[in-house]
Design a protein around this motif. Structure first.
Motif, PDB file in Angstrom:
ATOM      1  N   PHE A 146     -22.823  11.950   4.124  1.00 31.16           N
ATOM      2  CA  PHE A 146     -21.503  12.556   3.901  1.00 31.16           C
ATOM      3  C   PHE A 146     -21.466  13.256   2.557  1.00 31.16           C
ATOM      4  N   HIS A 147     -21.051  14.540   2.545  1.00 33.35           N
ATOM      5  CA  HIS A 147     -21.039  15.309   1.303  1.00 33.35           C
ATOM      6  C   HIS A 147     -19.735  16.101   1.201  1.00 33.35           C
ATOM      7  N   SER A 148     -18.654  15.421   0.910  1.00 36.16           N
ATOM      8  CA  SER A 148     -17.381  16.089   0.651  1.00 36.16           C
ATOM      9  C   SER A 148     -16.765  15.469  -0.586  1.00 36.16           C
ATOM     10  N   PRO A 149     -17.042  16.019  -1.762  1.00 34.10           N
ATOM     11  CA  PRO A 149     -16.491  15.462  -3.001  1.00 34.10           C
ATOM     12  C   PRO A 149     -14.979  15.361  -2.971  1.00 34.10           C
ATOM     13  N   ALA A 150     -14.320  16.325  -2.312  1.00 37.05           N
ATOM     14  CA  ALA A 150     -12.856  16.312  -2.272  1.00 37.05           C
ATOM     15  C   ALA A 150     -12.331  15.096  -1.515  1.00 37.05           C
ATOM     16  N   VAL A 151     -12.931  14.795  -0.365  1.00 39.69           N
ATOM     17  CA  VAL A 151     -12.493  13.648   0.428  1.00 39.69           C
ATOM     18  C   VAL A 151     -12.830  12.348  -0.299  1.00 39.69           C
ATOM     19  N   ALA A 152     -14.027  12.288  -0.911  1.00 38.81           N
ATOM     20  CA  ALA A 152     -14.413  11.094  -1.661  1.00 38.81           C
ATOM     21  C   ALA A 152     -13.460  10.860  -2.833  1.00 38.81           C
ATOM     22  N   GLU A 153     -13.076  11.928  -3.507  1.00 37.14           N
ATOM     23  CA  GLU A 153     -12.138  11.808  -4.622  1.00 37.14           C
ATOM     24  C   GLU A 153     -10.768  11.355  -4.125  1.00 37.14           C
ATOM     25  N   PHE A 154     -10.385  11.863  -2.960  1.00 43.66           N
ATOM     26  CA  PHE A 154      -9.107  11.451  -2.385  1.00 43.66           C
ATOM     27  C   PHE A 154      -9.098   9.952  -2.097  1.00 43.66           C
ATOM     28  N   LEU A 155     -10.164   9.443  -1.468  1.00 45.03           N
ATOM     29  CA  LEU A 155     -10.219   8.018  -1.156  1.00 45.03           C
ATOM     30  C   LEU A 155     -10.196   7.192  -2.434  1.00 45.03           C
ATOM     31  N   GLU A 156     -10.909   7.644  -3.440  1.00 42.36           N
ATOM     32  CA  GLU A 156     -10.907   6.939  -4.715  1.00 42.36           C
ATOM     33  C   GLU A 156      -9.495   6.853  -5.283  1.00 42.36           C
ATOM     34  N   SER A 157      -8.733   7.934  -5.151  1.00 39.97           N
ATOM     35  CA  SER A 157      -7.358   7.929  -5.667  1.00 39.97           C
ATOM     36  C   SER A 157      -6.480   6.970  -4.883  1.00 39.97           C
ATOM     37  N   VAL A 158      -6.714   6.853  -3.561  1.00 44.62           N
ATOM     38  CA  VAL A 158      -5.954   5.909  -2.746  1.00 44.62           C
ATOM     39  C   VAL A 158      -6.219   4.482  -3.222  1.00 44.62           C
ATOM     40  N   ILE A 159      -7.484   4.165  -3.469  1.00 45.20           N
ATOM     41  CA  ILE A 159      -7.849   2.832  -3.944  1.00 45.20           C
ATOM     42  C   ILE A 159      -7.255   2.570  -5.317  1.00 45.20           C
ATOM     43  N   GLN A 160      -7.312   3.575  -6.182  1.00 46.82           N
ATOM     44  CA  GLN A 160      -6.811   3.399  -7.538  1.00 46.82           C
ATOM     45  C   GLN A 160      -5.300   3.178  -7.571  1.00 46.82           C
ATOM     46  N   ARG A 161      -4.587   3.755  -6.608  1.00 48.07           N
ATOM     47  CA  ARG A 161      -3.124   3.616  -6.595  1.00 48.07           C
ATOM     48  C   ARG A 161      -2.673   2.282  -6.003  1.00 48.07           C
ATOM     49  N   ARG A 166      -2.307  -1.652  -5.952  1.00 49.56           N
ATOM     50  CA  ARG A 166      -2.292  -2.698  -6.975  1.00 49.56           C
ATOM     51  C   ARG A 166      -3.456  -3.663  -6.775  1.00 49.56           C
ATOM     52  N   ILE A 167      -4.033  -4.102  -7.894  1.00 50.11           N
ATOM     53  CA  ILE A 167      -5.152  -5.025  -7.841  1.00 50.11           C
ATOM     54  C   ILE A 167      -4.775  -6.328  -7.142  1.00 50.11           C
ATOM     55  N   ASP A 168      -3.576  -6.863  -7.423  1.00 47.52           N
ATOM     56  CA  ASP A 168      -3.203  -8.130  -6.794  1.00 47.52           C
ATOM     57  C   ASP A 168      -3.054  -7.968  -5.284  1.00 47.52           C
ATOM     58  N   THR A 169      -2.579  -6.811  -4.827  1.00 42.38           N
ATOM     59  CA  THR A 169      -2.492  -6.560  -3.397  1.00 42.38           C
ATOM     60  C   THR A 169      -3.881  -6.578  -2.760  1.00 42.38           C
ATOM     61  N   VAL A 170      -4.815  -5.902  -3.410  1.00 38.77           N
ATOM     62  CA  VAL A 170      -6.186  -5.843  -2.901  1.00 38.77           C
ATOM     63  C   VAL A 170      -6.777  -7.243  -2.788  1.00 38.77           C
ATOM     64  N   VAL A 171      -6.662  -8.020  -3.848  1.00 40.04           N
ATOM     65  CA  VAL A 171      -7.265  -9.352  -3.880  1.00 40.04           C
ATOM     66  C   VAL A 171      -6.616 -10.270  -2.851  1.00 40.04           C
ATOM     67  N   ASN A 172      -5.301 -10.220  -2.749  1.00 39.97           N
ATOM     68  CA  ASN A 172      -4.611 -11.096  -1.800  1.00 39.97           C
ATOM     69  C   ASN A 172      -4.980 -10.768  -0.353  1.00 39.97           C
ATOM     70  N   PHE A 173      -5.144  -9.479  -0.045  1.00 41.41           N
ATOM     71  CA  PHE A 173      -5.526  -9.119   1.312  1.00 41.41           C
ATOM     72  C   PHE A 173      -6.997  -9.411   1.594  1.00 41.41           C
ATOM     73  N   HIS A 225       0.829  -1.199   0.000  1.00 35.59           N
ATOM     74  CA  HIS A 225       0.000   0.000   0.000  1.00 35.59           C
ATOM     75  C   HIS A 225       0.869   1.257   0.000  1.00 35.59           C
ATOM     76  N   GLY A 226       0.311   2.339  -0.528  1.00 36.27           N
ATOM     77  CA  GLY A 226       1.007   3.617  -0.488  1.00 36.27           C
ATOM     78  C   GLY A 226       2.382   3.551  -1.107  1.00 36.27           C
ATOM     79  N   GLU A 227       3.387   4.012  -0.367  1.00 35.67           N
ATOM     80  CA  GLU A 227       4.751   4.050  -0.870  1.00 35.67           C
ATOM     81  C   GLU A 227       5.558   2.804  -0.498  1.00 35.67           C
ATOM     82  N   SER A 228       4.931   1.848   0.185  1.00 34.42           N
ATOM     83  CA  SER A 228       5.631   0.599   0.488  1.00 34.42           C
ATOM     84  C   SER A 228       5.712  -0.264  -0.766  1.00 34.42           C
ATOM     85  N   GLY A 229       6.667  -1.176  -0.785  1.00 33.24           N
ATOM     86  CA  GLY A 229       6.910  -1.991  -1.966  1.00 33.24           C
ATOM     87  C   GLY A 229       5.829  -3.028  -2.213  1.00 33.24           C
TER      88      GLY A 229
END
Length: 260
Positions: free
Chosen positions: A154-169, A171-178, A29-33
């Motif tokens: 909850f009505h904060s498009p900025a925060v919702a967009e931020f979370l979406e970007s975290v999910i998008q960044r 990796r799919i295999d990381t998500v599935v394995n966890f 996740h994030g900046e970890s390998g």
């Protein structure tokens, strides 16, 4: 680390140099390998947490706070290294987490789905192809990853967009394995250890990933030294939705363990 943005900002202002804060990205996740499939387990996350403590905070009292899987990692560490708790770790905060039963309630029931199993197989056999087709695979995984993240008001498009970007960044295999690790997760053995120190459990009333009954169960098993913080109109990302409540709960936990 970035999901704790508001707490990091506000507690730094409140505490100054009195309390040192350490944040890290879990493996994959994030900046970890990138994490290998076999290493995507709650047990390994507990070992990672211990490694961070050993490397970055080798001495002195520690309060651990984890959200969702981060909380599960703390519970796993307690069951595997109980001697750390009460001596080194003197307080624990579990935010939107659960000791077990992720696949049995709320949104986690969606993990028991043949389509998810088929997707796991494709990730193992052709991870590069799946990652390249991320836009399409997201159509399958989005309900598991994003539904229930926020409360209905909850009505904060900025925060919702931020979370979406975290999910998008991530990796799919990381998500599935966890996701597999979450299905098998059971760290109830660590609760007896945590019951001996000051703890805090927080959850949004509308959390569909780790529903409120999970937090109530944690509170009941942790006993009299545990404070339960319920947050109305909030979902799984409660620390982003109502940061002031979670920040105050963390500050109160630190004051308790410091005897203030």
């Amino acid at each position: 680390m970035s999901t704790w943005h508001f707490q990091r900002r506000d507690l730094a202002t409140q505490w100054g140099d009195d309390v040192r804060m350490v944040f890290f990205d879990h493996r994959g996740h994030g900046e970890s390998g990138q994490a290998s499939p076999k290493s995507c387990t709650i047990t390994q996350m507990a070992a990672d947490l211990e490694a961070v403590l050993r490397s970055v905070v080798p001495v002195g009292p520690v309060v651990l706070v984890g959200h969702s899987m981060g909380g599960m990692a703390i519970m796993a560490l307690a069951s595997r290294r109980p001697e750390l708790f009460g001596s080194r770790v003197i307080g624990v905060g579990l935010v939107a987490s659960a000791a077990h039963g992720i696949a049995e309630a709320g949104l986690g029931r969606g993990l028991q789905n043949p389509l998810v199993d088929a997707f796991r197989l494709s990730v193992r056999q052709a991870p590069r192809a799946v990652e390249a087709g991320r836009g399409l695979t997201r159509l399958l995984m989005a309900p598991v990853l994003t539904a229930g993240s926020f409360g209905s008001t909850f009505h904060s498009p900025a925060v919702a967009e931020f979370l979406e970007s975290v999910i998008q960044r991530t990796r799919i295999d990381t998500v599935v394995n966890f996701l597999r690790a979450l299905e098998e997760h059971d760290e109830t053995a660590g609760l007896a250890v945590l019951s001996g120190i000051d703890t805090m459990v927080a959850c949004g009333y509308e959390d569909k990933v780790t529903p409120l009954p999970n937090s109530v169960e944690l509170h009941n098993k942790l006993g009299q030294k545990c404070e339960l913080v319920g947050v109305a109109d909030c979902g799984h990302m409660v620390m982003l939705e109502n940061p002031a409540v979670i920040t105050a709960a963390i500050a109160a936990l630190v004051r308790r363990v410091a005897g203030q």
